[in-house]
Write a protein that holds these residues in place. Structure first.
Motif, PDB file in Angstrom:
ATOM      1  N   GLY A   1       0.812  -1.213   0.000  1.00  0.00           N
ATOM      2  CA  GLY A   1       0.000   0.000   0.000  1.00  0.00           C
ATOM      3  C   GLY A   1       0.844   1.261   0.000  1.00  0.00           C
ATOM      4  O   GLY A   1       0.535   2.233  -0.705  1.00  0.00           O
ATOM      5  N   LEU A   2       1.933   1.250   0.776  1.00  0.00           N
ATOM      6  CA  LEU A   2       2.843   2.396   0.785  1.00  0.00           C
ATOM      7  C   LEU A   2       3.484   2.606  -0.583  1.00  0.00           C
ATOM      8  O   LEU A   2       3.611   3.741  -1.058  1.00  0.00           O
ATOM      9  CB  LEU A   2       3.921   2.186   1.849  1.00  0.00           C
ATOM     10  CG  LEU A   2       3.486   2.341   3.303  1.00  0.00           C
ATOM     11  CD1 LEU A   2       4.539   1.791   4.252  1.00  0.00           C
ATOM     12  CD2 LEU A   2       3.201   3.802   3.623  1.00  0.00           C
ATOM     13  N   PHE A   3       3.890   1.516  -1.203  1.00  0.00           N
ATOM     14  CA  PHE A   3       4.499   1.622  -2.528  1.00  0.00           C
ATOM     15  C   PHE A   3       3.494   2.195  -3.541  1.00  0.00           C
ATOM     16  O   PHE A   3       3.826   3.102  -4.311  1.00  0.00           O
ATOM     17  CB  PHE A   3       4.985   0.253  -2.997  1.00  0.00           C
ATOM     18  CG  PHE A   3       5.467   0.228  -4.421  1.00  0.00           C
ATOM     19  CD1 PHE A   3       6.649   0.849  -4.783  1.00  0.00           C
ATOM     20  CD2 PHE A   3       4.726  -0.414  -5.398  1.00  0.00           C
ATOM     21  CE1 PHE A   3       7.093   0.835  -6.099  1.00  0.00           C
ATOM     22  CE2 PHE A   3       5.156  -0.442  -6.724  1.00  0.00           C
ATOM     23  CZ  PHE A   3       6.343   0.186  -7.064  1.00  0.00           C
ATOM     24  N   GLY A   4       2.268   1.678  -3.523  1.00  0.00           N
ATOM     25  CA  GLY A   4       1.256   2.186  -4.448  1.00  0.00           C
ATOM     26  C   GLY A   4       0.937   3.650  -4.213  1.00  0.00           C
ATOM     27  O   GLY A   4       0.794   4.428  -5.170  1.00  0.00           O
ATOM     28  N   ALA A   5       0.849   4.060  -2.940  1.00  0.00           N
ATOM     29  CA  ALA A   5       0.571   5.459  -2.628  1.00  0.00           C
ATOM     30  C   ALA A   5       1.712   6.359  -3.085  1.00  0.00           C
ATOM     31  O   ALA A   5       1.487   7.464  -3.609  1.00  0.00           O
ATOM     32  CB  ALA A   5       0.344   5.615  -1.122  1.00  0.00           C
ATOM     33  N   GLY A   6       2.957   5.889  -2.906  1.00  0.00           N
ATOM     34  CA  GLY A   6       4.097   6.675  -3.363  1.00  0.00           C
ATOM     35  C   GLY A   6       4.130   6.813  -4.877  1.00  0.00           C
ATOM     36  O   GLY A   6       4.429   7.889  -5.419  1.00  0.00           O
ATOM     37  N   MET A   7       3.797   5.741  -5.585  1.00  0.00           N
ATOM     38  CA  MET A   7       3.795   5.797  -7.048  1.00  0.00           C
ATOM     39  C   MET A   7       2.684   6.700  -7.575  1.00  0.00           C
ATOM     40  O   MET A   7       2.830   7.317  -8.634  1.00  0.00           O
ATOM     41  CB  MET A   7       3.656   4.393  -7.624  1.00  0.00           C
ATOM     42  CG  MET A   7       4.910   3.545  -7.494  1.00  0.00           C
ATOM     43  SD  MET A   7       6.383   4.316  -8.229  1.00  0.00           S
ATOM     44  CE  MET A   7       5.882   4.474  -9.950  1.00  0.00           C
ATOM     45  N   LEU A   8       1.575   6.788  -6.854  1.00  0.00           N
ATOM     46  CA  LEU A   8       0.516   7.706  -7.265  1.00  0.00           C
ATOM     47  C   LEU A   8       1.038   9.140  -7.306  1.00  0.00           C
ATOM     48  O   LEU A   8       0.742   9.899  -8.239  1.00  0.00           O
ATOM     49  CB  LEU A   8      -0.665   7.605  -6.303  1.00  0.00           C
ATOM     50  CG  LEU A   8      -1.805   8.602  -6.532  1.00  0.00           C
ATOM     51  CD1 LEU A   8      -2.430   8.411  -7.911  1.00  0.00           C
ATOM     52  CD2 LEU A   8      -2.874   8.464  -5.437  1.00  0.00           C
ATOM     53  N   GLY A   9       1.820   9.520  -6.292  1.00  0.00           N
ATOM     54  CA  GLY A   9       2.414  10.851  -6.301  1.00  0.00           C
ATOM     55  C   GLY A   9       3.384  11.036  -7.447  1.00  0.00           C
ATOM     56  O   GLY A   9       3.448  12.107  -8.060  1.00  0.00           O
ATOM     57  N   ALA A  10       4.136   9.978  -7.787  1.00  0.00           N
ATOM     58  CA  ALA A  10       5.116  10.082  -8.880  1.00  0.00           C
ATOM     59  C   ALA A  10       4.437  10.270 -10.232  1.00  0.00           C
ATOM     60  O   ALA A  10       4.848  11.111 -11.036  1.00  0.00           O
ATOM     61  CB  ALA A  10       6.003   8.836  -8.892  1.00  0.00           C
ATOM     62  N   ILE A  11       3.381   9.487 -10.500  1.00  0.00           N
ATOM     63  CA  ILE A  11       2.730   9.593 -11.817  1.00  0.00           C
ATOM     64  C   ILE A  11       1.859  10.834 -11.924  1.00  0.00           C
ATOM     65  O   ILE A  11       1.488  11.246 -13.030  1.00  0.00           O
ATOM     66  CB  ILE A  11       1.903   8.335 -12.130  1.00  0.00           C
ATOM     67  CG1 ILE A  11       0.743   8.184 -11.143  1.00  0.00           C
ATOM     68  CG2 ILE A  11       2.775   7.094 -12.105  1.00  0.00           C
ATOM     69  CD1 ILE A  11      -0.166   7.023 -11.458  1.00  0.00           C
ATOM     70  N   ALA A  12       1.533  11.459 -10.771  1.00  0.00           N
ATOM     71  CA  ALA A  12       0.743  12.685 -10.821  1.00  0.00           C
ATOM     72  C   ALA A  12       1.514  13.831 -11.463  1.00  0.00           C
ATOM     73  O   ALA A  12       0.902  14.745 -12.032  1.00  0.00           O
ATOM     74  CB  ALA A  12       0.307  13.089  -9.411  1.00  0.00           C
ATOM     75  N   ILE A  13       2.841  13.781 -11.409  1.00  0.00           N
ATOM     76  CA  ILE A  13       3.644  14.896 -11.931  1.00  0.00           C
ATOM     77  C   ILE A  13       3.564  14.983 -13.454  1.00  0.00           C
ATOM     78  O   ILE A  13       3.217  16.039 -14.001  1.00  0.00           O
ATOM     79  CB  ILE A  13       5.110  14.766 -11.467  1.00  0.00           C
ATOM     80  CG1 ILE A  13       5.178  14.760  -9.927  1.00  0.00           C
ATOM     81  CG2 ILE A  13       5.951  15.915 -12.031  1.00  0.00           C
ATOM     82  CD1 ILE A  13       4.577  15.965  -9.265  1.00  0.00           C
TER      83      ILE A  13
END
Length: 407
Positions: free
Chosen positions: A80-92
């Motif tokens: 879940g932490l990994f998925g949440a972190g990747m959401l921030g990355a792809i938002a850019i």
């Protein structure tokens, strides 16, 4: 056994790298949000998105950990932490403006939710990596040291990654650090699963049942921690204001202030780790002393919180970091080594509720008082209250003893 020691070290190192990456990512997102919106309220929402889920979800996370098993919840929360972190990355690269801000805040909100589950599961999981209760206390407290080291090195790492790789790649790298503890748990560590006791469905698996079954000593520890945090754990929310009054309004001043706080936290964590078994058996002595140290430092800040006495103010800042770190790590330690294995997940959740609830209200209380009394008056009032609270605890319950549990 030697291989058990290697496993504990592996898990600790992987968790430490992940913690540094988490603070780096939070710092990077904070800068992106401020640069993109220019609105300080967005930063307040960013902090709330991280902190509030932990307060609200910690109880249910403890219940799930005791029901499903700590290893299962630990792995799921890390994904879940990994998925949440990747959401921030792809938002850019995929969004901008208000949509990007919303996605970054959602990313941090999901990190806060997953972190609540990860912490409760990790606390209980530690007991599966040690040979006996004598090893559990120092191992649990070692995570406090790792956390504060991550808090020290993570923010500058996040700034460096932003400057050298750009926002999107920086957040992706930070998210990738969550894969390290996942890999260690899945492939490198073989815990003694037979040591874990799970709760069964029914009223006995509730948070209330854990509170009742924890015993009078642990219930007192949780109540006292909430009260001690109420009068002494407001520095995370008021750090910019404290740094401005002590050192000046520059970003460098805030950086120095937070670094000194982190250095105090690391030092306090090391002292607690060295004497963890002895102190965990004396909960009132540990928590009362932490409250007195923090309160005395707050009273010193009331006297020295101005640029002309900044060196003495930084000494007090260091002591605040040490006192609060030992208080938070101490309640986590006591709630684990003093509780039966079957309720340790829920006890970890109750511990988070105690210090995050008390600390959250402390920030609001201190901010309100500072509007009328000023920052120095707030330090004086809350420092006096904390000193009285700590001295009463030491006088009335200083000889209190806690029996360590093996299961």
């Amino acid at each position: 056994m030697r291989w058990r020691e290697h496993q504990r070290t592996t898990f600790l190192v992987a968790s430490g790298l992940s913690t540094a990456g988490s603070f780096a990512g939070l710092t990077a997102k904070g800068w992106i949000l401020m640069d993109g919106s220019g609105n300080p309220m967005v930063l307040a929402l960013h902090f709330a998105a991280l902190a509030m889920p932990t307060l609200l979800v910690s109880g249910p996370a403890g219940v799930v950990t005791d029901r499903l098993g700590c290893e299962t919840v630990l792995i799921r929360s890390q994904w879940g932490l990994f998925g949440a972190g990747m959401l921030g990355a792809i938002a850019i690269p995929l969004s901008d403006g208000a949509l990007q801000i919303g996605l970054l805040l959602l990313s941090t909100l999901l990190v806060g939710v997953a972190s609540a589950y990860e912490l409760t599961a990790r606390n209980k999981y530690c007991a599966l990596l040690v040979e006996g209760p004598g090893q559990l206390a120092p191992y649990i407290t070692s995570f406090s040291v790792v956390f504060n080291v991550g808090k020290l090195v993570g923010p500058p790492l996040g700034g460096w990654l932003l400057a050298w790789t750009g926002a999107g790649l920086a957040l992706a790298i930070d998210a990738a650090t969550y894969l390290l503890p996942i890999a260690s748990v899945l492939w490198l560590i073989k815990p003694n699963r037979t040591q874990e006791h799970r709760s069964v469905a029914g009223a006995g698996s509730s948070l209330r049942a854990a509170w009742t079954g924890s015993g009078p000593v642990l219930r007192h520890v949780l109540r006292y921690t909430a009260l001690a945090c109420l009068v002494g754990f407001f520095h995370p929310g008021l750090a910019p204001l404290m740094a401005r009054d002590l050192l000046g309004p520059s970003p460098q001043a805030l950086g120095l202030f937070t670094s000194v706080l982190a250095a105090g936290s690391i030092s306090g964590g090391l002292v607690l780790q060295r004497h963890s078994r002895w102190l965990s058996q004396r909960p009132a002595l540990l928590l009362g002393s932490c409250t007195v140290v923090t309160a005395a430092a707050q009273l010193a800040m009331a006297r020295f919180s101005e640029p002309s006495t900044s060196s003495l103010g930084l000494v007090a800042t260091f002591a605040i970091g040490a006192g609060t770190a030992c208080l938070l790590s101490g309640v986590n330690l006591i709630s684990q080594v003093g509780a039966p294995m079957a309720i340790r997940g829920r006890m970890a959740g109750l511990g988070q509720i105690a210090f995050l609830g008390g600390g959250g209200l402390s920030g609001l209380l201190a901010a309100t008082l500072s509007l009328t009394l000023g920052l120095r008056g707030t330090f004086a009032l809350l420092g006096t209250a904390g000193l009285v609270l700590g001295l009463i605890e030491l006088r009335q319950r200083g000889r209190l003893r806690l029996e360590l549990r093996s299961a």
